[in-house]
Write an enzyme that holds these catalytic residues in place. Sequence first.
Site, PDB file in Angstrom:
ATOM      1  N   CYS A  98     -10.290   4.083   6.300  1.00  0.00           N
ATOM      2  CA  CYS A  98     -10.073   5.298   5.503  1.00  0.00           C
ATOM      3  C   CYS A  98     -10.433   6.552   6.292  1.00  0.00           C
ATOM      4  O   CYS A  98      -9.868   7.622   6.082  1.00  0.00           O
ATOM      5  CB  CYS A  98     -10.917   5.272   4.239  1.00  0.00           C
ATOM      6  SG  CYS A  98     -10.573   3.911   3.139  1.00  0.00           S
ATOM      7  N   HIS A 139      -5.936   1.106  -2.683  1.00  0.00           N
ATOM      8  CA  HIS A 139      -5.085   1.522  -1.567  1.00  0.00           C
ATOM      9  C   HIS A 139      -4.768   0.266  -0.750  1.00  0.00           C
ATOM     10  O   HIS A 139      -5.630  -0.607  -0.601  1.00  0.00           O
ATOM     11  CB  HIS A 139      -5.835   2.477  -0.616  1.00  0.00           C
ATOM     12  CG  HIS A 139      -5.738   3.932  -0.949  1.00  0.00           C
ATOM     13  ND1 HIS A 139      -6.797   4.798  -0.771  1.00  0.00           N
ATOM     14  CD2 HIS A 139      -4.702   4.696  -1.408  1.00  0.00           C
ATOM     15  CE1 HIS A 139      -6.421   6.024  -1.106  1.00  0.00           C
ATOM     16  NE2 HIS A 139      -5.160   5.993  -1.496  1.00  0.00           N
TER      17      HIS A 139
HETATM   18  N1  ARG Z   1     -12.476   8.674  -2.825  1.00  0.00           N
HETATM   19  C1  ARG Z   1     -11.249   8.504  -2.089  1.00  0.00           C
HETATM   20  C2  ARG Z   1     -10.103   8.317  -3.059  1.00  0.00           C
HETATM   21  O1  ARG Z   1     -10.293   7.660  -4.063  1.00  0.00           O
HETATM   22  C3  ARG Z   1     -11.352   7.367  -1.144  1.00  0.00           C
HETATM   23  C4  ARG Z   1     -10.157   7.206  -0.267  1.00  0.00           C
HETATM   24  C5  ARG Z   1     -10.250   6.057   0.651  1.00  0.00           C
HETATM   25  N2  ARG Z   1      -9.224   6.077   1.612  1.00  0.00           N
HETATM   26  C6  ARG Z   1      -8.468   5.039   1.954  1.00  0.00           C
HETATM   27  N3  ARG Z   1      -7.650   5.191   2.948  1.00  0.00           N
HETATM   28  N4  ARG Z   1      -8.478   3.934   1.289  1.00  0.00           N
HETATM   29  O2  ARG Z   1      -9.014   8.797  -2.853  1.00  0.00           O
END
Ligand code: ARG
Length: 280
Positions: free
Chosen positions: A273, A179
């Site tokens: 996150c 991300h």
């Molecule tokens: N386990 C989640 C996923 O893979 C983690 C998300 C993390 N969020 C972020 N904004 N990077 O989607």
Amino acid sequence: MTELLAPEAAPAPRQARIRNYVMCRPDHFEVSYSINPWMDPGKPTDRALAVAQWESLRTLFVELGHYVQTIDAAPGLPDMVFAANGALVVDGKVLVSRFRHPERRAEAGLWAEWFREQGYTDVVRAAFTSEGEGDYVTTGRAVLAGNGFRSDPRSQAEAEALFGRPVVGLRLVDPRFYHLDTALAALDDDEVVYYPGAFDAESLEVLEGLFPDAVLADEEDALVFGLNLVSDGCNVILPEPAAGLAARLRAHGFRTHHVDLSELLKAGGSVKCCTLEIRH
Ligand code: ARG
């Protein structure tokens, strides 16, 4: 004759701006599937500890003067704690996410409902995969949009049309930083920090052009999710182990605050996150 010495270059004083955040308590947190390289369902997680760590982040935001709202966690949606992924909100307009993985798809409807309940009228469900502030970082110059692993580049045009702001695509190339908010953060309206190794060459050129004075992070910072920080323009909240990056940010005049979110890191997330900013 006494010589006048140039005063030591002092970092510019920083100005905090009060923010509105939405968070989701990890009441149903666990790592029961794997959709990023950090998630190992075979490793135990401690939900009570996750909640306590999350509470310490929420408390810190409040102590710093910010407003924190919450959305209820839902059973069966263990990643809902990562509120940043629920939507992108700019100028009071809401682009509700469309999740890439089926495991998270049901979160979107809960977010749409939450915003409508709060009285938002411009609530648009994304037509293409778009994971909210996970992949969209709003700066004064442009809305930066990460793609390559999660959000579909076609969602950029949707965001541009809804918000009427330029959206600039950035290609992520390292699966550990899947991300945009794991590789880049806004420190202030026009200042960013990023880990260059997470982007392709063309995106690096774009970043250098837009933010020639950006703070650069190294792999060590990135691996402890140091880039997954939240800044109010003065205070920077970042995960505990990101000591090197914190020192660099202090040299730039920021005040740094550490929180231990080690349980949430087992799902591949940290400070940012867990935090969706609502921009009115
Ligand atoms: N386990 C989640 C996923 O893979 C983690 C998300 C993390 N969020 C972020 N904004 N990077 O989607």
